[in-house]
Design an enzyme around this catalytic site. Structure first.
Site, short mmCIF file in Angstrom:
data_model
loop_
_atom_site.label_atom_id
_atom_site.label_comp_id
_atom_site.label_asym_id
_atom_site.label_seq_id
_atom_site.Cartn_x
_atom_site.Cartn_y
_atom_site.Cartn_z
N HIS A 1 -4.03 -4.49 7.91
CA HIS A 1 -4.25 -3.37 8.81
C HIS A 1 -3.41 -3.54 10.06
O HIS A 1 -3.61 -4.46 10.84
CB HIS A 1 -5.71 -3.16 9.21
CG HIS A 1 -5.98 -1.72 9.60
ND1 HIS A 1 -6.06 -0.71 8.68
CD2 HIS A 1 -6.13 -1.15 10.81
CE1 HIS A 1 -6.27 0.43 9.30
NE2 HIS A 1 -6.32 0.20 10.60
N HIS B 1 -5.80 3.67 -1.62
CA HIS B 1 -7.13 3.95 -1.08
C HIS B 1 -7.55 5.34 -1.54
O HIS B 1 -6.96 6.34 -1.13
CB HIS B 1 -7.09 3.89 0.45
CG HIS B 1 -8.42 4.04 1.11
ND1 HIS B 1 -8.62 3.84 2.45
CD2 HIS B 1 -9.64 4.36 0.61
CE1 HIS B 1 -9.89 4.03 2.76
NE2 HIS B 1 -10.53 4.37 1.65
N ASN C 1 0.86 -1.19 0.00
CA ASN C 1 0.00 0.00 0.00
C ASN C 1 0.89 1.24 0.00
O ASN C 1 1.66 1.45 0.95
CB ASN C 1 -0.90 -0.03 1.24
CG ASN C 1 -1.95 1.08 1.21
OD1 ASN C 1 -1.64 2.21 0.85
ND2 ASN C 1 -3.16 0.75 1.61
#
Length: 259
Positions: free
Chosen positions: A213, A42, A6
């Site tokens: 996460h 995101h 990410n």
């Protein structure tokens, strides 16, 4: 096990100074060279880090598959359908949150999620649901006929950090987890067990399982040992380490841990 990197936090650094440096687009080639398996970003409703033009350029230029995390907001879903990433991961969003605080409430939003999934599937985009590791939510995800689920590991990561890290001695200490170490040990064991049970249940229902996460270089091996999880999406800890080691080495280090 696959690793999705990410790169949102590169954009976080950029936005801190409101200039175009560092540019998350520059990370694509490094991620590929370091054998990352996927790029994850995101596109938040408030555009606090990744912006529309970032998402467009990353999807157009990445040699790796792109997993675009997004809310179930109609406007955002329409944008994702135009961008056409390989996968869209539907996540909850709360404007006041620092980072995503839990999994998608699939039960309460079932019809809205179903509508979003149909739009995405009509545009040949595979869908993942970012959910808490709960049996009922796994079953509902299967009913929605998504290809993937991503299990929220934030609770596990917070317990680990309070038990094995120095978090409780900082101003970021999690008040509700300021508990005796023995209690935290029991909670950590139970949290991992819950994730494993949810992953196994999803696997039985022919759902592909990702997790993410709060995963970092200290806690990731406990999650990567769960055989029915086939992918991890990790961002903040990789980008944080890259400040000292460079992004290439930071990805290699993580790949080595999750082998």
């Amino acid at each position: 096990m696959l690793l999705g990197v990410n790169i949102d936090h590169i954009a976080v650094l950029r936005e801190a100074r409101k200039i175009n440096d560092p540019n998350p687009l520059d990370a694509l080639g490094i991620c590929k060279l370091a054998n990352a398996d996927q790029i994850t970003i995101h596109l938040r409703e408030d555009r606090r880090h990744i912006h529309d033009d970032d998402a467009k350029k990353i999807i157009e230029n990445s040699n790796l598959p792109v997993n675009l995390e997004c809310s179930i907001n109609d406007e955002i879903i329409d944008i994702v359908c135009k961008l056409k990433p390989q996968r869209a991961t539907l996540v909850p969003e709360n404007r006041a949150e620092v980072t995503t605080e839990g999994g998608l409430d699939v039960k309460s939003n079932f019809e809205k999620i179903k509508k979003a999934i149909k739009k995405l599937h009509d545009n040949e985009i595979e869908v993942s649901l970012f959910i808490d590791p709960k049996k009922e939510t796994i079953k509902l995800s299967s009913e929605l006929k998504v290809e993937w689920i991503e299990l929220h590991t934030g609770t596990f990561a917070n317990i680990y950090a309070m038990l094995h890290g120095n978090l409780r001695n900082t101003h970021h200490s999690i008040k509700e987890l300021e508990l005796p170490r023995q209690d935290l040990k029991v909670m950590l064991k139970e949290s991992k067990k819950q994730i494993k049970k949810a992953s196994n249940k999803a696997d039985q229902l022919n759902l592909k399982v990702a997790a993410g996460h709060g995963l970092n270089y200290q806690n990731v091996s406990l999650i990567s040992s769960i055989k029915t999880i086939s992918e991890l999406n990790i961002g903040q800890s990789i980008i944080a380490r890259s400040v000292y080691t460079g992004l290439y080495q930071a990805i290699l280090d993580m790949k080595e841990l999750i082998k």
